[in-house]
Design a protein around this motif. Structure first.
Motif: not given
Length: 293
Positions: A267-278, A280-293
């Motif tokens: 909805r908002f892009g990776l930059e917005t996610l970075a504003k609210y999250t840590k 380097h957590f593995a969740n970032t890569e996992k979320a990217l994989k889900i978003a690309k499906k």
């Protein structure tokens, strides 16, 4: 241990393993046999963190020893310090230092101050609102953009926590002056020498009568009060973030978090996610994989 390393989890498990994680300089693998392997240049340092945490742990390393508190410690006038949010993908690390003296203890017990791990957030928030006006305290938050900036510069989470604890304790000492606590108790997240090494460049380092202990909430009401206030402020920050992004944000770092993170990316892009999250957590890569499906 599996829960602690969840933000750094590695989905590829070797035979017989129940969890695997990767942090800078160390790989951690826990096996069904209840043995845990630490591998890498920081393997020994990481393993030492668990020596006083696990009662059955044994070591020949003389620098790590079981904490010994002064007699009748639970009745002393103490500044306690604790933190929350370190294992959450969303939300800031939140540290609180709080001062509790002997005269205050009966009232705090009556108001329900105890180990916050045994309570849910609504109860914690109700108690926090009652004790904050009467408990001298200091709360410091590390917003995620700042967290990510420091992490990219090479600062680990332990260093960030040490800085926040030291400054929060210093703030409470200033509020109490000229009074002095009989002791300071930090809920231990690093071995004592490591903690002070993290603070080496700080202009002011609190060392006098400082003790470190795991499960410190059960050792003095000051740490229990600090934990409750820290959680309250963390929940407030979490709610504010949820309203700002327009999506209810989940706590923790499990698969349910990945799904919401993927929605934010879409909805908002990776930059917005970075504003609210840590980041380097593995969740970032996992979320990217889900978003690309």
């Amino acid at each position: 241990m599996k829960q602690t390393y969840l933000p750094f989890s590695n989905p590829k498990l070797p035979p017989g393993a129940v969890f695997a994680a990767k942090k800078p300089g160390v790989s951690i693998t826990g096996y069904k046999s209840r043995k845990v392997m630490f591998q890498g240049v920081k393997g020994e340092e990481e393993a030492k963190k668990w020596v006083t945490t696990l009662p059955e742990a044994k070591t020949k390393t003389p620098s790590v020893s079981k904490v010994v508190l002064p007699a009748n410690f639970a009745a002393k006038n103490v500044i306690g310090s604790d933190e929350v949010g370190t294992g959450d993908f969303f939300g800031p690390i939140t540290v609180c230092a709080a001062y509790v003296d002997a005269e205050m203890m009966p009232l705090l017990k009556e108001l329900g101050v105890k180990d916050s791990k045994a309570m849910k957030d609504p109860e914690i928030c109700r108690i926090a609102e009652k004790i904050m006006p009467i408990v001298p305290h200091s709360v410091l938050l590390c917003p995620n953009p700042k967290y990510n900036e420091l992490q990219k510069k090479g600062m680990n989470q332990g260093q960030m926590k040490a800085l926040l604890h030291n400054r929060a304790i210093e703030n409470v000492l200033k509020k109490l002056a000229p009074r002095k606590p009989e002791a300071i108790l930090i809920d231990q997240f690093a071995e004592k020498n490591t903690y002070y090494r993290y603070l080496a460049k700080e202009p002011s380092i609190i060392r006098e009568d400082v003790f470190f202990a795991t499960k410190a909430e059960g050792l003095h009401l000051s740490v229990a009060a600090a934990s409750i206030i820290a959680r309250y402020k963390f929940v407030q920050a979490f709610d504010a973030m949820s309203k700002e992004v327009g999506i209810p944000l989940p706590k923790g770092a499990g698969p349910h978090v990945d799904v919401v993170a993927a929605e934010i990316i879409e909805r908002f892009g990776l930059e917005t996610l970075a504003k609210y999250t840590k980041q380097h957590f593995a969740n970032t890569e996992k979320a990217l994989k889900i978003a690309k499906k």
